[in-house]
Design a protein around this motif. Sequence first.
Motif, mmCIF file in Angstrom:
data_model
loop_
_atom_site.group_PDB
_atom_site.id
_atom_site.type_symbol
_atom_site.label_atom_id
_atom_site.label_comp_id
_atom_site.label_asym_id
_atom_site.label_seq_id
_atom_site.Cartn_x
_atom_site.Cartn_y
_atom_site.Cartn_z
ATOM 1 N N PHE A 128 0.852 -1.191 0.000
ATOM 2 C CA PHE A 128 0.000 0.000 0.000
ATOM 3 C C PHE A 128 0.880 1.231 0.000
ATOM 4 O O PHE A 128 1.762 1.386 0.838
ATOM 5 C CB PHE A 128 -0.920 0.001 1.213
ATOM 6 C CG PHE A 128 -1.755 1.242 1.354
ATOM 7 C CD1 PHE A 128 -2.492 1.742 0.286
ATOM 8 C CD2 PHE A 128 -1.811 1.919 2.572
ATOM 9 C CE1 PHE A 128 -3.270 2.887 0.413
ATOM 10 C CE2 PHE A 128 -2.596 3.060 2.719
ATOM 11 C CZ PHE A 128 -3.320 3.555 1.637
ATOM 12 N N ALA A 129 0.644 2.121 -0.973
ATOM 13 C CA ALA A 129 1.395 3.376 -1.081
ATOM 14 C C ALA A 129 0.417 4.539 -0.935
ATOM 15 O O ALA A 129 -0.243 4.911 -1.909
ATOM 16 C CB ALA A 129 2.125 3.458 -2.408
ATOM 17 N N PHE A 176 -0.856 -2.392 -4.471
ATOM 18 C CA PHE A 176 -0.304 -3.284 -5.488
ATOM 19 C C PHE A 176 -0.508 -4.712 -4.991
ATOM 20 O O PHE A 176 -0.012 -5.070 -3.916
ATOM 21 C CB PHE A 176 1.182 -2.988 -5.686
ATOM 22 C CG PHE A 176 1.483 -1.545 -5.987
ATOM 23 C CD1 PHE A 176 1.576 -1.095 -7.295
ATOM 24 C CD2 PHE A 176 1.664 -0.626 -4.960
ATOM 25 C CE1 PHE A 176 1.858 0.239 -7.580
ATOM 26 C CE2 PHE A 176 1.940 0.711 -5.232
ATOM 27 C CZ PHE A 176 2.028 1.145 -6.548
ATOM 28 N N VAL A 177 -1.220 -5.516 -5.775
ATOM 29 C CA VAL A 177 -1.667 -6.815 -5.267
ATOM 30 C C VAL A 177 -0.970 -8.002 -5.905
ATOM 31 O O VAL A 177 -1.267 -9.145 -5.553
ATOM 32 C CB VAL A 177 -3.196 -6.962 -5.424
ATOM 33 C CG1 VAL A 177 -3.919 -5.918 -4.583
ATOM 34 C CG2 VAL A 177 -3.621 -6.859 -6.895
ATOM 35 N N GLY A 234 -0.553 -7.665 -11.062
ATOM 36 C CA GLY A 234 0.559 -7.994 -11.941
ATOM 37 C C GLY A 234 0.118 -8.370 -13.340
ATOM 38 O O GLY A 234 0.909 -8.329 -14.275
ATOM 39 N N HIS A 235 -1.165 -8.720 -13.477
ATOM 40 C CA HIS A 235 -1.725 -9.110 -14.769
ATOM 41 C C HIS A 235 -3.105 -8.477 -14.900
ATOM 42 O O HIS A 235 -3.957 -8.663 -14.028
ATOM 43 C CB HIS A 235 -1.835 -10.631 -14.879
ATOM 44 C CG HIS A 235 -0.564 -11.341 -14.529
ATOM 45 N ND1 HIS A 235 0.474 -11.494 -15.423
ATOM 46 C CD2 HIS A 235 -0.152 -11.921 -13.370
ATOM 47 C CE1 HIS A 235 1.463 -12.145 -14.836
ATOM 48 N NE2 HIS A 235 1.108 -12.420 -13.590
ATOM 49 N N GLY A 236 -3.316 -7.723 -15.974
ATOM 50 C CA GLY A 236 -4.594 -7.063 -16.179
ATOM 51 C C GLY A 236 -4.463 -5.561 -16.113
ATOM 52 O O GLY A 236 -3.409 -5.011 -15.766
ATOM 53 N N ASP A 237 -5.544 -4.882 -16.441
ATOM 54 C CA ASP A 237 -5.536 -3.425 -16.429
ATOM 55 C C ASP A 237 -5.650 -2.876 -15.014
ATOM 56 O O ASP A 237 -6.236 -3.504 -14.132
ATOM 57 C CB ASP A 237 -6.706 -2.895 -17.265
ATOM 58 C CG ASP A 237 -6.525 -3.150 -18.756
ATOM 59 O OD1 ASP A 237 -5.370 -3.077 -19.226
ATOM 60 O OD2 ASP A 237 -7.532 -3.425 -19.443
ATOM 61 N N PRO A 238 -5.095 -1.688 -14.770
ATOM 62 C CA PRO A 238 -5.283 -1.040 -13.478
ATOM 63 C C PRO A 238 -6.775 -0.851 -13.180
ATOM 64 O O PRO A 238 -7.560 -0.530 -14.071
ATOM 65 C CB PRO A 238 -4.576 0.313 -13.653
ATOM 66 C CG PRO A 238 -3.589 0.083 -14.747
ATOM 67 C CD PRO A 238 -4.244 -0.884 -15.676
#
Length: 240
Positions: A161-162, A169-170, A216-220
């Motif tokens: 978490f930022a 970010f997962v 890590g995979h896919g759109d934001p």
Amino acid sequence: MKLGPSLHRIGNHIIAAYLIDTPEGVTVIDAGLAGLWHDLLAELDTMGRTVADIKGVILTHGDSDHIGFAERLHRDHGVPVYVHSADASRAKGGPKPANAKQTMRFGATLGFFAYSLRKGGLRTTYLTDVVELHGGETLDLPGQPEIIALPGHSEGSIAIFAPVADAVFVGDGLTTRHVLTGTKGPQPAPFTDEPEQAVASLKALISTGATWVLPGHGDPWSGGIEAAIAAVEKAAAPAG
């Protein structure tokens, strides 16, 4: 690709890594595949930055499509690489559990493996030295990233978490585009060691209140962490 004032992405919806940009420097989240090195340099250039501005790399877990250029940054530029202690061996090339049979669609699966090959998926350089995490830390890196244990995809999976970027970010804790089927939207990620645990672990992210959910995979995903988790839970629920 700039997502916000302090937030950048490299790669694409197949495999992605992220940069947190602050006046103190840059924190890299995940390192994709080896061939994303050139994407990293290009993105740093658009930011007015260089590799010298990178203060640390945090890996969400130790799978080969997340460690790509991490050892290069450590070996050639002295950048520390952080990973959960339970995934340190995996990041160094150690064994990983065998996963159950995966659901696939030919086009999506071919696209994933073709992109992986093009970006150096067969020339993974495993890590030699890491800084081990345990969950609960706030690191003294740009953006003051907070480490949240997220076991399930792997034993040592984490989220980061930022607050400066309003982002969590997962890694492969969830995906917004299944690399083997092409299905879009928040859902469980494939190649997960303990699928039920992975979904249950997401509850730990609700308290972040993050707007951006970055897999890590896919759109934001910019619809908020609670909506993302609800969608994953729905997708994971047994039919009927």
